[in-house]
Design an enzyme around this catalytic site. Structure first.
Site, PDB file in Angstrom:
ATOM      1  N   HIS A  98     -37.053 -33.142 -11.868  1.00  0.00           N
ATOM      2  CA  HIS A  98     -36.262 -32.954 -12.803  1.00  0.00           C
ATOM      3  C   HIS A  98     -35.644 -33.935 -13.669  1.00  0.00           C
ATOM      4  CE1 HIS A  98     -32.068 -30.921 -13.893  1.00  0.00           C
ATOM      5  NE2 HIS A  98     -31.930 -32.102 -14.346  1.00  0.00           N
ATOM      6  N   GLU A  99     -35.432 -35.225 -13.336  1.00  0.00           N
ATOM      7  CA  GLU A  99     -35.131 -36.300 -14.141  1.00  0.00           C
ATOM      8  C   GLU A  99     -36.609 -36.567 -15.065  1.00  0.00           C
ATOM      9  OE1 GLU A  99     -32.467 -37.102 -14.752  1.00  0.00           O
ATOM     10  OE2 GLU A  99     -31.634 -36.135 -13.053  1.00  0.00           O
ATOM     11  N   HIS A 154     -36.564 -34.770 -18.038  1.00  0.00           N
ATOM     12  CA  HIS A 154     -35.970 -35.310 -19.162  1.00  0.00           C
ATOM     13  C   HIS A 154     -36.651 -36.568 -19.909  1.00  0.00           C
ATOM     14  CE1 HIS A 154     -32.590 -32.938 -18.593  1.00  0.00           C
ATOM     15  NE2 HIS A 154     -32.123 -33.391 -17.526  1.00  0.00           N
TER      16      HIS A 154
END
Length: 449
Positions: free
Chosen positions: A24-25, A28
Site C-alpha cells: 500500500h505504501e 504512494h
C-alpha cells in the site's frame, strides 16, 4: 500439532497483512518519486523504530506496532499566505506559529513541522505544487494496490476452489426443518417459549420430510418459487398442499408475522410473508475467471460500503459485548487480531481439508484488503480519500475559474481541514482499540459446524 498449525495460520495472516501494508505504501511512494516528489520516509508500523536504513534521500524501516504504515511526502501542506516567514540560515522556510486558538495552533504547528523539511532546492518538488491529477494518482496508488491484492487473491480463489453454496434441491421443496414457533428477529437463535406464537408452517401441520406441492392453489415446482409466493402473500391467508409418505394433505394458516428481513443479504425489516421452513439442500461449486471475480467483488463492495456506513453502530455493539450487555455479533467487524484468530482456527481445524484451509486464508486476506482499500477512499482526512477529494476540488475550482475568466484561485489548502482530520483520526483510533479489545475479550470464532 494443533497449536503449531494455529500459530502458523496466525503468522501467515499477519505476514500477509504486513505485506499488504508495505505494498500500500509503495503505491504512494513509487508514483510520488516518479513525479519528482521528495519522499523522506517509508515505514511499516508505528511507534518506536525497530530497524531503518537510509537509501538516498529516503529512510526505509520498520516500527514496533504493526498496525499500519506511512510514507512521508514533503510539501503536503502549503504555507498559509499570512504565515510565510523568513528562511533559516540552512535555507529552510520558517513558518510563523500562531497562538490564537487550539485548532489554529495545531494547524500552524503542522505547517511548521512540514516546512522544516523544505529547503530552497525543493521548491519544485513539493506535493502541493503538483498538478491535481498527479496528486490523485499518488494518493489513490495506496488503496488501489489493496484492491489489486484483493482481486488477485479472489481471482485465484474463484478460479481454483470456487464459491461453494448450499442450494435447495431441484423440484418441489422437501422440508429439512420446520420451526415450531416465531422468535423475534432480534432474538434469533434462542429456544421457543410459551409466549412465542406458533410458526405458520407448524400450525398448518407441516413437519420435516414433507414435500410442499401447492400454495394457495398454485403448483410448486421449486423452493425459489415458493419463497416468492410466501413473501408476496399480501393478506396472509395460506392453504398449503403437501405430501407425506406418499399421501396428500392440505393445511391452512396465516403467513403474517412481525416484520422480518427479506433475505440474508437484505436485513432491512419489512412486513413480508413467513412460513418458518427450510428445504433440503446440496452444495454447488461455482468457478470463474476475471469477469466473474469482478462481478463478485462488486457485490462484496456493496456489502463493504454498507458495513462502513454502519461501522460506528457495530463498534458500539462490540463495546457493549465487551462489558457483557449483549452477545457479540459473529458477522460484525473485527480487527487484525480477530482476523489472526480466525486464520489460526481455520488452519488448525480438523474439519477442513488442506484446500479448504488455503481457500479460507485467501478469502481472509482478500476480504481485509478489499475493506482497507475501500475504507481509504472515504473522502475524509487523514485518509487517502481526503487528499484525493482536495485535489479534485482544486481541479474543479481552477477549471471553473478558467471557464469564467476569473483569477486562478490557487492551490487547495488541505491544512484548513486538519481539525476534521484530528477528529476522524481519534474516531478511527478509538474504534480500532475497541475492536482489538473485543477480539481479545469476546472473540469471534469459526462456526462449530
Amino acid at each position: 500439532m494443533s497449536m503449531l498449525l494455529y500459530a502458523a495460520g496466525v503468522v501467515v495472516f499477519v505476514l500477509a497483512i504486513l505485506a499488504s501494508i508495505g505494498l500500500h505504501e509503495l503505491g504512494h511512494l513509487v508514483p510520488a518519486k516518479a513525479f519528482g516528489g521528495k519522499v523522506t520516509q517509508y515505514f511499516i508500523g508505528f511507534g518506536p523504530t525497530v530497524w531503518s536504513r537510509q537509501r538516498g534521500e529516503t529512510e526505509y524501516g520498520l516500527k514496533a506496532i504493526p498496525l499500519g504504515g506511512y510514507v512521508k511526502i514533503v510539501g503536503m501542506l502549503p504555507p498559509g499566505a499570512d504565515e510565510l516567514g523568513e528562511r533559516t540560515p540552512d535555507g529552510a522556510l520558517k513558518v510563523r506559529r500562531s497562538n490564537t486558538g487550539l485548532f489554529t495552533q495545531l494547524v500552524s504547528e503542522a505547517r511548521a513541522a512540514e516546512w522544516e523539511l523544505v529547503g530552497t532546492e525543493d521548491a519544485d518538488r513539493l506535493f502541493y505544487r503538483m498538478p491535481w491529477w498527479k496528486k490523485v494518482v499518488v494518493m489513490a496508488g495506496g488503496p488501489t494496490v489493496n484492491l489489486l491484492i484483493a482481486f488477485v487473491a479472489f481471482a485465484i480463489l474463484f478460479a481454483t476452489y470456487g464459491i461453494k453454496e448450499l442450494v435447495a434441491d431441484d423440484g418441489p421443496p422437501v422440508l429439512e426443518t420446520v420451526a415450531t414457533c416465531v422468535v423475534p428477529f432480534e432474538e434469533t437463535g434462542r429456544e421457543c417459549t410459551d409466549a412465542d406464537p406458533m410458526a405458520p408452517a407448524y400450525e398448518a401441520g407441516l413437519r420435516p420430510g414433507d414435500t410442499i406441492t401447492s400454495f394457495n392453489g398454485t403448483p410448486i415446482t421449486s423452493w425459489d418459487q415458493l419463497k416468492g409466493l410466501v413473501q408476496r402473500n399480501a393478506d396472509g391467508t395460506a392453504v398449503i398442499g403437501y405430501e407425506r409418505d406418499g399421501r396428500s394433505f392440505t393445511g391452512a394458516t396465516s403467513t403474517t408475522v412481525e416484520a422480518r428481513p427479506v433475505s440474508a443479504e437484505d436485513t432491512t425489516l419489512r412486513q413480508v410473508g413467513f412460513l418458518g421452513v427450510s428445504p433440503t439442500t446440496h452444495v454447488e461449486t461455482t468457478t470463474g475467471g476475471p469477469v466473474f471475480t469482478l462481478r463478485e467483488m462488486g457485490r462484496m463492495t456493496v456489502d463493504s460500503v454498507t458495513a462502513m456506513v454502519h461501522l460506528p453502530v457495530k463498534v458500539w455493539d462490540v463495546a457493549q459485548a465487551i462489558v457483557g450487555l449483549e452477545e457479540r455479533d459473529p458477522n460484525g467487524p473485527m480487527s487484525i487480531v480477530g482476523g489472526g484468530r480466525i486464520a489460526g482456527e481455520t488452519v488448525s481445524s480438523e474439519r477442513f481439508e488442506t484446500t479448504e484451509k488455503l481457500a479460507g486464508l485467501a478469502f481472509l486476506v482478500g476480504g481485509f484488503n478489499l475493506f482497507i482499500g475501500l475504507f481509504n477512499f472515504v473522502p475524509l482526512l487523514p485518509l487517502d480519500g481526503g487528499h484525493i477529494a482536495s485535489a479534485l476540488w482544486e481541479a474543479v475550482r481552477r477549471g471553473a475559474a478558467t471557464l469564467t475568466r476569473r483569477p486562478d484561485p490557487g492551490y487547495v489548502d488541505a491544512a484548513k481541514l486538519l481539525p476534521v482530520a484530528y477528529v476522524v483520526a481519534v474516531c478511527i483510533t478509538v474504534m480500532g482499540a475497541v475492536l482489538i479489545v473485543g477480539d481479545l475479550v469476546v472473540p469471534v470464532h469459526l462456526p462449530t459446524e
